[in-house]
Design a protein around this motif. Structure first.
Motif, PDB file in Angstrom:
ATOM      1  N   THR A 133     -10.833  76.043  32.790  1.00  0.00           N
ATOM      2  CA  THR A 133     -11.491  75.850  31.495  1.00  0.00           C
ATOM      3  C   THR A 133     -12.719  76.759  31.412  1.00  0.00           C
ATOM      4  OG1 THR A 133     -12.903  74.118  32.385  1.00  0.00           O
ATOM      5  CG2 THR A 133     -10.780  73.436  31.430  1.00  0.00           C
ATOM      6  N   GLU A 134     -13.274  76.879  30.208  1.00  0.00           N
ATOM      7  CA  GLU A 134     -14.469  77.708  30.040  1.00  0.00           C
ATOM      8  C   GLU A 134     -15.638  77.141  30.848  1.00  0.00           C
ATOM      9  OE1 GLU A 134     -17.377  79.599  26.611  1.00  0.00           O
ATOM     10  OE2 GLU A 134     -15.528  78.592  26.007  1.00  0.00           O
ATOM     11  N   ASP A 135     -15.772  75.793  30.897  1.00  0.00           N
ATOM     12  CA  ASP A 135     -16.841  75.163  31.681  1.00  0.00           C
ATOM     13  C   ASP A 135     -16.710  75.505  33.159  1.00  0.00           C
ATOM     14  OD1 ASP A 135     -18.015  74.075  29.508  1.00  0.00           O
ATOM     15  OD2 ASP A 135     -17.372  72.010  29.856  1.00  0.00           O
ATOM     16  N   VAL A 159     -15.338  78.126  34.431  1.00  0.00           N
ATOM     17  CA  VAL A 159     -15.598  79.560  34.628  1.00  0.00           C
ATOM     18  C   VAL A 159     -17.082  79.874  34.473  1.00  0.00           C
ATOM     19  CG1 VAL A 159     -15.151  81.880  33.713  1.00  0.00           C
ATOM     20  CG2 VAL A 159     -13.273  80.249  33.915  1.00  0.00           C
ATOM     21  N   CYS A 160     -17.684  79.386  33.394  1.00  0.00           N
ATOM     22  CA  CYS A 160     -19.069  79.775  33.061  1.00  0.00           C
ATOM     23  C   CYS A 160     -20.134  78.856  33.649  1.00  0.00           C
ATOM     24  CB  CYS A 160     -19.251  79.817  31.552  1.00  0.00           C
ATOM     25  SG  CYS A 160     -18.173  81.001  30.748  1.00  0.00           S
ATOM     26  N   HIS A 199      -9.572  84.184  24.870  1.00  0.00           N
ATOM     27  CA  HIS A 199     -11.005  83.874  24.792  1.00  0.00           C
ATOM     28  C   HIS A 199     -11.646  83.952  26.176  1.00  0.00           C
ATOM     29  CE1 HIS A 199     -14.791  82.021  23.900  1.00  0.00           C
ATOM     30  NE2 HIS A 199     -14.543  81.005  24.704  1.00  0.00           N
ATOM     31  N   LEU A 200     -10.945  83.437  27.204  1.00  0.00           N
ATOM     32  CA  LEU A 200     -11.477  83.496  28.574  1.00  0.00           C
ATOM     33  C   LEU A 200     -11.540  84.933  29.074  1.00  0.00           C
ATOM     34  CD1 LEU A 200     -10.128  80.544  30.745  1.00  0.00           C
ATOM     35  CD2 LEU A 200     -12.467  81.055  30.108  1.00  0.00           C
ATOM     36  N   VAL A 217     -14.633  86.444  27.736  1.00  0.00           N
ATOM     37  CA  VAL A 217     -15.817  85.971  28.466  1.00  0.00           C
ATOM     38  C   VAL A 217     -15.970  86.747  29.777  1.00  0.00           C
ATOM     39  CG1 VAL A 217     -16.753  84.006  29.759  1.00  0.00           C
ATOM     40  CG2 VAL A 217     -15.840  83.649  27.468  1.00  0.00           C
ATOM     41  N   ASN A 267     -24.295  86.178  32.852  1.00  0.00           N
ATOM     42  CA  ASN A 267     -23.544  85.109  32.194  1.00  0.00           C
ATOM     43  C   ASN A 267     -24.556  84.177  31.534  1.00  0.00           C
ATOM     44  OD1 ASN A 267     -21.509  83.155  31.519  1.00  0.00           O
ATOM     45  ND2 ASN A 267     -22.138  81.980  33.324  1.00  0.00           N
TER      46      ASN A 267
END
Length: 364
Positions: free
Chosen positions: A114-116, A118-119, A159-160, A163, A173
């Motif tokens: 998920t984006e969470d 990853v980021c 989207h990922l 990012v 980041n």
């Protein structure tokens, strides 16, 4: 090497110098390690051709790096460009930073991330109740100053991919939530791999990878046997196999470290720069990324080979890797994009038709 590093048992990794074939992929990876600003590598090719093995081997080969021991982002204790904001504040306050050494980290990005994940995430509750920025670092923080590998990148959510490419390009980041903003350094070599049969990456995303390496299954039966024997020998006795290749590994590690130190002093003649841009213009490459990456890669290969001046041959060896994925594709055209780059390069640099043909054959 620290005592903590020595005490930790490590899984044996197949040595980079023992990998047979796939010269294009190995060269692209080495150049990105020498100059991460090249912008990463997209490796497209058949399944079972050693992509993951090669990338793990490269991470294991690299020299240890100096890090601030208690910093979650692996900040450099000496280079301001590689420090988190917190480390910079501590340094300007006159604090003595605890320093340790560690291996270059390779982070595998799972397809379902998920984006969470990853980021990283911000704990809003803690931030509001305690008045502190509670940040849980993600995979980008872990990959800082290392290698971030995305297998089957063409299947990853667009989207990922955006990012990842944004972080790789900027080196930072930023996570923002409910009016709270946290940023940390995220400088890594981005390596993506995929099989064209499972779908292509969007052209605007593909263009943002610095280099594009194509790998194919080895057809020569003798070479295939060599690969199988190497792998069997490693699996049966990893320690003995590693010992046999240790001298080559050490020599290549030193060559990489020397190239990284030499890179800043490498120059490229203006006339050669003009010819690189002429090739890009005649191939109708959109934007200037192709020009910039070809210049960087040419300098990196010169540094790798112990020189401080870029030659025409240096450019010839990297220009296909830097431009082939930036060409506009005509679905009715059967000409290989690598051959098109070679042909235009030969015309601009005044090579004979025979020399162009020979160069294309070597590249393939």
């Amino acid at each position: 090497m620290t005592s903590a590093t020595q005490a930790m048992p490590q899984r044996a990794v197949f040595p980079f110098t023992a990998i047979v074939g796939q010269e294009e992929m190995k060269l692209a990876l080495l150049l990105n390690v020498i100059d991460p600003k090249i912008g990463g590598v997209m490796i497209m090719g058949d399944r079972g051709t050693g992509k993951t093995t090669t990338i793990r081997a490269l991470a294991d080969l690299l020299p240890e790096i100096e890090v601030v021991a208690d910093d979650p982002f692996g900040s450099s204790p000496t280079d301001p460009d590689l420090m988190s904001d917190d480390v910079r504040r501590r340094l300007s306050a006159g604090e003595t930073l605890p320093v340790s050494h560690r291996k270059v980290i390779m982070v595998d990005l799972p397809l379902g991330a998920t984006e969470d994940r990853v980021c990283g995430t911000i704990d809003i509750e803690k931030a509001l109740s305690e008045g502190v920025k509670a940040f849980e670092p993600g995979l980008l923080a872990k990959a800082n100053r290392g290698i971030l590998y995305v297998d089957e990148v063409n299947l990853l959510d667009d989207h990922l991919v955006d990012v990842l490419l944004d972080s790789a390009a900027s080196g930072w980041n930023t996570v923002e939530r409910e009016g709270i903003s946290i940023r940390h350094p995220a400088r890594f070599v981005l390596v993506g791999s995929g099989n064209p049969e499972e779908g292509e990456l969007r052209p605007q995303l593909l263009d943002r990878f610095g280099m594009h390496a194509e790998i194919r299954t080895v057809k020569d039966p003798s070479l295939r046997v060599d690969i199988v024997e190497q792998r069997s020998e490693f699996d049966q006795n990893p320690k003995a196999f590693l010992a046999k290749h240790q001298a080559q590994q050490d020599a290549l590690q030193k060559q990489i470290a020397d190239a990284q130190a030499r890179l800043s002093s490498v120059t490229i003649d203006r006339e050669l720069k003009v010819k690189i841009s002429q090739v890009c213009a005649e191939l109708d490459v959109d934007g200037l990324r192709g020009d910039i990456v070809t210049n960087r890669a040419s300098k990196a290969i010169a540094a790798f080979e112990g020189r401080t001046e870029v030659t025409e041959q240096d450019i010839r060896r990297v220009i296909g890797l830097c431009l082939r994925h930036r060409l506009r594709k005509d679905p009715l055209e059967s000409i290989d994009s690598g051959y098109k780059v070679d042909k235009v390069f030969g015309q601009v640099f005044g090579l004979s038709e025979e020399a162009i043909q020979n160069g294309a054959a070597v590249a393939r």
